[in-house]
Design a protein around this motif. Structure first.
Motif, PDB file in Angstrom:
ATOM      1  N   VAL A  28       0.846  -1.195   0.000  1.00 31.48           N
ATOM      2  CA  VAL A  28       0.000   0.000   0.000  1.00 31.48           C
ATOM      3  C   VAL A  28       0.882   1.246   0.000  1.00 31.48           C
ATOM      4  N   PRO A  29       0.948   1.975  -1.122  1.00 29.70           N
ATOM      5  CA  PRO A  29       1.729   3.215  -1.111  1.00 29.70           C
ATOM      6  C   PRO A  29       0.995   4.251  -0.270  1.00 29.70           C
ATOM      7  N   THR A  30       1.735   4.968   0.547  1.00 32.96           N
ATOM      8  CA  THR A  30       1.039   5.975   1.364  1.00 32.96           C
ATOM      9  C   THR A  30       1.795   7.293   1.384  1.00 32.96           C
ATOM     10  N   LYS A  73       0.788  10.691   3.681  1.00 34.41           N
ATOM     11  CA  LYS A  73      -0.138  11.392   4.592  1.00 34.41           C
ATOM     12  C   LYS A  73      -1.493  10.691   4.670  1.00 34.41           C
ATOM     13  N   GLU A  74      -1.469   9.469   5.140  1.00 30.04           N
ATOM     14  CA  GLU A  74      -2.691   8.670   5.245  1.00 30.04           C
ATOM     15  C   GLU A  74      -2.922   8.220   6.684  1.00 30.04           C
ATOM     16  N   VAL A  75      -2.458   9.026   7.659  1.00 26.46           N
ATOM     17  CA  VAL A  75      -2.519   8.553   9.048  1.00 26.46           C
ATOM     18  C   VAL A  75      -3.937   8.154   9.487  1.00 26.46           C
ATOM     19  N   ASP A 100       5.701   4.187   2.749  1.00 30.66           N
ATOM     20  CA  ASP A 100       5.398   5.583   3.064  1.00 30.66           C
ATOM     21  C   ASP A 100       6.524   6.528   2.637  1.00 30.66           C
ATOM     22  N   ASP A 101       6.143   7.593   1.936  1.00 30.48           N
ATOM     23  CA  ASP A 101       7.160   8.555   1.500  1.00 30.48           C
ATOM     24  C   ASP A 101       7.372   9.643   2.551  1.00 30.48           C
ATOM     25  N   ASP A 102       7.816   9.180   3.713  1.00 30.01           N
ATOM     26  CA  ASP A 102       8.221  10.087   4.792  1.00 30.01           C
ATOM     27  C   ASP A 102       7.133  11.121   5.125  1.00 30.01           C
ATOM     28  N   MET A 119      -2.708  -1.837  -3.595  1.00 31.43           N
ATOM     29  CA  MET A 119      -3.969  -1.084  -3.447  1.00 31.43           C
ATOM     30  C   MET A 119      -3.736   0.230  -2.716  1.00 31.43           C
ATOM     31  N   ASP A 120      -4.678   1.151  -2.879  1.00 31.68           N
ATOM     32  CA  ASP A 120      -4.576   2.449  -2.215  1.00 31.68           C
ATOM     33  C   ASP A 120      -4.915   2.321  -0.734  1.00 31.68           C
ATOM     34  N   CYS A 121      -4.488   3.331   0.013  1.00 31.81           N
ATOM     35  CA  CYS A 121      -4.741   3.297   1.458  1.00 31.81           C
ATOM     36  C   CYS A 121      -6.058   3.970   1.835  1.00 31.81           C
ATOM     37  N   ASP A 122      -6.660   4.660   0.863  1.00 30.83           N
ATOM     38  CA  ASP A 122      -7.803   5.506   1.228  1.00 30.83           C
ATOM     39  C   ASP A 122      -9.128   4.735   1.259  1.00 30.83           C
ATOM     40  N   PRO A 142      -7.280   0.275 -17.197  1.00 28.74           N
ATOM     41  CA  PRO A 142      -5.819   0.221 -17.045  1.00 28.74           C
ATOM     42  C   PRO A 142      -5.290   1.252 -16.048  1.00 28.74           C
ATOM     43  N   MET A 143      -6.153   2.204 -15.645  1.00 26.39           N
ATOM     44  CA  MET A 143      -5.718   3.240 -14.706  1.00 26.39           C
ATOM     45  C   MET A 143      -5.776   2.765 -13.260  1.00 26.39           C
ATOM     46  N   SER A 144      -6.364   1.603 -13.055  1.00 27.55           N
ATOM     47  CA  SER A 144      -6.596   1.158 -11.679  1.00 27.55           C
ATOM     48  C   SER A 144      -5.289   0.965 -10.909  1.00 27.55           C
ATOM     49  N   GLY A 200       5.295   8.475 -12.129  1.00 25.68           N
ATOM     50  CA  GLY A 200       3.920   8.875 -11.820  1.00 25.68           C
ATOM     51  C   GLY A 200       3.085   7.782 -11.176  1.00 25.68           C
ATOM     52  N   TYR A 201       1.797   7.774 -11.524  1.00 20.24           N
ATOM     53  CA  TYR A 201       0.812   6.987 -10.784  1.00 20.24           C
ATOM     54  C   TYR A 201       0.526   5.623 -11.388  1.00 20.24           C
ATOM     55  N   LYS A 202       0.816   5.446 -12.682  1.00 21.07           N
ATOM     56  CA  LYS A 202       0.209   4.299 -13.370  1.00 21.07           C
ATOM     57  C   LYS A 202       1.106   3.075 -13.393  1.00 21.07           C
ATOM     58  N   ILE A 203       1.397   2.580 -12.225  1.00 19.37           N
ATOM     59  CA  ILE A 203       2.305   1.439 -12.131  1.00 19.37           C
ATOM     60  C   ILE A 203       1.658   0.163 -12.692  1.00 19.37           C
ATOM     61  N   ASP A 234     -15.348   6.811  -2.968  1.00 18.50           N
ATOM     62  CA  ASP A 234     -14.578   8.029  -2.731  1.00 18.50           C
ATOM     63  C   ASP A 234     -13.952   7.965  -1.346  1.00 18.50           C
ATOM     64  N   ARG A 235     -12.766   8.544  -1.232  1.00 13.31           N
ATOM     65  CA  ARG A 235     -12.097   8.498   0.072  1.00 13.31           C
ATOM     66  C   ARG A 235     -12.871   9.323   1.102  1.00 13.31           C
ATOM     67  N   LEU A 236     -12.843   8.843   2.360  1.00 12.83           N
ATOM     68  CA  LEU A 236     -13.538   9.572   3.430  1.00 12.83           C
ATOM     69  C   LEU A 236     -12.581  10.522   4.133  1.00 12.83           C
ATOM     70  N   GLU A 292      -6.811  13.691   1.430  1.00 16.55           N
ATOM     71  CA  GLU A 292      -7.039  14.212   0.069  1.00 16.55           C
ATOM     72  C   GLU A 292      -6.307  13.367  -0.958  1.00 16.55           C
ATOM     73  N   SER A 293      -6.836  13.396  -2.190  1.00 15.94           N
ATOM     74  CA  SER A 293      -6.125  12.763  -3.300  1.00 15.94           C
ATOM     75  C   SER A 293      -4.867  13.586  -3.577  1.00 15.94           C
ATOM     76  N   LYS A 294      -3.792  12.894  -3.961  1.00 12.03           N
ATOM     77  CA  LYS A 294      -2.558  13.613  -4.298  1.00 12.03           C
ATOM     78  C   LYS A 294      -2.358  13.690  -5.802  1.00 12.03           C
ATOM     79  N   LEU A 295      -3.413  13.364  -6.536  1.00 13.40           N
ATOM     80  CA  LEU A 295      -3.310  13.349  -8.005  1.00 13.40           C
ATOM     81  C   LEU A 295      -3.364  14.788  -8.536  1.00 13.40           C
TER      82      LEU A 295
HETATM   83  N1  GDD Z   1       4.453   6.406  -1.283  1.00 16.85           N
HETATM   84  C1  GDD Z   1       3.665   7.277  -1.940  1.00 16.85           C
HETATM   85  N2  GDD Z   1       4.247   8.346  -2.555  1.00 16.85           N
HETATM   86  N3  GDD Z   1       2.343   7.093  -1.979  1.00 16.85           N
HETATM   87  C2  GDD Z   1       1.584   7.991  -2.620  1.00 16.85           C
HETATM   88  C3  GDD Z   1       2.111   9.112  -3.277  1.00 16.85           C
HETATM   89  C4  GDD Z   1       3.527   9.300  -3.229  1.00 16.85           C
HETATM   90  O1  GDD Z   1       4.081  10.257  -3.768  1.00 16.85           O
HETATM   91  N4  GDD Z   1       1.083   9.825  -3.817  1.00 16.85           N
HETATM   92  C5  GDD Z   1      -0.033   9.150  -3.509  1.00 16.85           C
HETATM   93  N5  GDD Z   1       0.265   8.051  -2.786  1.00 16.85           N
HETATM   94  C6  GDD Z   1      -0.645   7.041  -2.254  1.00 16.85           C
HETATM   95  C7  GDD Z   1      -1.820   7.623  -1.518  1.00 16.85           C
HETATM   96  O2  GDD Z   1      -1.512   7.831  -0.152  1.00 16.85           O
HETATM   97  C8  GDD Z   1      -2.865   6.533  -1.730  1.00 16.85           C
HETATM   98  O3  GDD Z   1      -2.713   5.488  -0.811  1.00 16.85           O
HETATM   99  C9  GDD Z   1      -2.540   6.032  -3.125  1.00 16.85           C
HETATM  100  O4  GDD Z   1      -1.179   6.338  -3.365  1.00 16.85           O
HETATM  101  C10 GDD Z   1      -3.403   6.691  -4.205  1.00 16.85           C
HETATM  102  O5  GDD Z   1      -3.221   8.065  -4.176  1.00 16.85           O
HETATM  103  P1  GDD Z   1      -4.454   9.085  -4.283  1.00 16.85           P
HETATM  104  O6  GDD Z   1      -3.887  10.435  -4.310  1.00 16.85           O
HETATM  105  O7  GDD Z   1      -5.488   8.740  -3.282  1.00 16.85           O
HETATM  106  O8  GDD Z   1      -4.960   8.684  -5.712  1.00 16.85           O
HETATM  107  P2  GDD Z   1      -6.360   8.973  -6.379  1.00 16.85           P
HETATM  108  O9  GDD Z   1      -7.444   8.519  -5.493  1.00 16.85           O
HETATM  109  O10 GDD Z   1      -6.452  10.307  -6.926  1.00 16.85           O
HETATM  110  O11 GDD Z   1      -6.178   8.009  -7.638  1.00 16.85           O
HETATM  111  C11 GDD Z   1      -6.781   6.797  -7.634  1.00 16.85           C
HETATM  112  O12 GDD Z   1      -7.336   6.572  -8.900  1.00 16.85           O
HETATM  113  C12 GDD Z   1      -6.454   6.260  -9.899  1.00 16.85           C
HETATM  114  C13 GDD Z   1      -7.319   5.873 -11.064  1.00 16.85           C
HETATM  115  O13 GDD Z   1      -8.065   6.962 -11.489  1.00 16.85           O
HETATM  116  C14 GDD Z   1      -5.826   5.707  -7.235  1.00 16.85           C
HETATM  117  O14 GDD Z   1      -6.566   4.515  -7.109  1.00 16.85           O
HETATM  118  C15 GDD Z   1      -4.800   5.403  -8.214  1.00 16.85           C
HETATM  119  O15 GDD Z   1      -4.038   4.267  -7.789  1.00 16.85           O
HETATM  120  C16 GDD Z   1      -5.507   5.122  -9.514  1.00 16.85           C
HETATM  121  O16 GDD Z   1      -4.527   4.966 -10.480  1.00 16.85           O
END
Ligand code: GDD
Length: 374
Positions: A24-26, A28-30, A57-59, A106-109, A170-172, A192-195, A217-219, A222-225
């Motif tokens: 779970v990448p995180t 600021k997800e405390v 966790d990225d510090d 998977m996401d942490c949110d 494919p964005m999941s 970026g995000y699309k691993i 939606d996350r409760l 915030e999203s970091k996208l």
């Molecule tokens: N380690 C680390 N470093 N984790 C991160 C970073 C980072 O720079 N940025 C975000 N995360 C973690 C968040 O804490 C969360 O657990 C997860 O990655 C997803 O980040 P969000 O910022 O919540 O993403 P989102 O909700 O906007 O995007 C979601 O939808 C996308 C598809 O539209 C996520 O599910 C993505 O994984 C997905 O690709």
């Protein structure tokens, strides 16, 4: 879900024998970390599977480390990263640190339902190589309050990935694969995000399955996208297209740059004419500026792998390839016109067009393999 699985003894056996690492990448997800641990704990207990949970966790420095420590489980750990930050690199590092033969990301949110994990593991057990928790297959859904912008954003991003893979989502960021397959992956360049998309393309998986999920939606938090991440996606796509389509992609970019050169040429010509420059000078100016802009754009984009090489020899080589391309163009057109094509009113155009195409191909190959060689 549990009842469903127990209905089928064979499938339940596969699950029970399969231990998985959940990465779970995180950032600021405390607030979400304890909830995530609780839900994975429920899954462990109800299935009797050894699930390892690793937060990458990225510090964050928001109490995430303490939240994991407070939970006090030996199957949960948090790895704090201070270098090469970002979602994708952290997932890759987490996969490398994982101990079990199945990897789940998977996401942490809590957007991704952990309850779908057994079905994903089952799909791997039945021969799939990569399994996605998908919003866009029948049975999958998202919360209703996605605004037009978010919907459009997701749809366009998905469509842009369509030439790379036929999967619906494919964005999941929710997916599972075998560690053995991951360990074989080469040239991963996680930006970026699309691993998930990176892995599908780079591992060349043929059997990719999608399990429907409801994406909530996350409760908390915030999203970091950010816009920056979305621009990174475009760069990421370009790399994946080059990986998948090789020279065809280089050629396409070469063509687009060539077309942009026509626009630059005509724009400069018009400006120079408006400034009162004579026709001969304005024509020469248009050609010169478009040559330079073509060179710079090709160096920056089409053949970006060679942009660390010395620029002057490249520029001279580019001019040389263009000159030879023109000679090839002329020679082919003349030969066709005088020795091959019958005497018809259109023959000269057929000859000219064929010459242009041959010149362009020659020009491209010269640039690709000589001027901008790796
Ligand atoms: N380690 C680390 N470093 N984790 C991160 C970073 C980072 O720079 N940025 C975000 N995360 C973690 C968040 O804490 C969360 O657990 C997860 O990655 C997803 O980040 P969000 O910022 O919540 O993403 P989102 O909700 O906007 O995007 C979601 O939808 C996308 C598809 O539209 C996520 O599910 C993505 O994984 C997905 O690709």
């Amino acid at each position: 879900m549990q009842e469903q699985i127990q209905d089928n003894e064979d499938l339940a056996e596969i699950i029970i024998k399969t231990n998985a690492s959940i990465i779970v990448p995180t950032y600021k997800e405390v607030e979400n970390i304890p909830l995530m641990i609780e839900r994975i704990d429920w899954l462990r207990q109800s299935l009797g599977v050894d699930l390892e949970l690793i937060f990458m966790d990225d510090d964050s420095r928001d109490g995430s480390v303490e939240a994991v420590e407070r939970a006090g489980y030996d199957w949960v750990r948090i790895i704090v990263r201070t270098e090469n930050r970002g979602l994708s690199p952290s997932v890759i590092e987490g996969f490398r640190a994982a101990r079990h033969p199945i990897l789940v990301c998977m996401d942490c949110d809590l957007s991704h339902p952990p309850e779908a994990i057994p079905q994903m593991i089952l799909a791997l057990g039945s021969g799939q190589q990569f399994v996605i928790g998908s919003r866009y297959v029948p049975g999958g859904s998202t919360d209703d309050d996605w605004g037009l912008f978010r919907w459009l954003n997701s749809t366009v991003a998905t469509l842009l990935a369509r030439p790379l893979t036929a999967v619906r989502d494919p964005m999941s960021g929710f997916f599972a694969l075998r560690k053995a397959d991951f360990d074989r992956a080469k040239d991963l360049n996680p930006v970026g995000y699309k691993i998930g998309l990176e892995l599908i393309v780079k591992c060349g998986f043929e059997n990719v399955a999608e399990v429907p999920i409801h994406f909530a939606d996350r409760l908390h938090g915030e999203s970091k996208l950010s816009l920056k991440e979305q621009l990174k996606y475009i760069r990421h796509l370009r790399r994946l297209y080059i990986h998948q389509f090789g020279n065809a992609m280089h050629f396409l970019q070469f063509m687009v740059v060539g077309a942009s050169g026509v626009v630059v040429n005509l724009t400069v010509l018009t400006i120079l004419l408006m400034l009162g420059v004579a026709d001969s000078g304005a024509l020469a100016g248009g050609i010169l500026v478009s040559l330079v802009s073509n060179f710079l754009l090709n160096r920056r984009f089409t053949f970006s792998y060679a942009r660390d090489n010395a620029i002057l020899p490249q520029f001279l080589g580019f001019l040389g390839a263009s000159a030879v391309g023109m000679v090839v163009n002329y020679a082919v057109a003349l030969y066709l016109r005088t020795s091959v094509l019958p005497e018809t009113p259109t023959a000269i155009y057929v000859a000219a067009l064929t010459g242009i195409v041959c010149g362009m191909i020659f020009n491209f190959l010269g640039n690709r393999y000589i001027v901008f060689r790796k």
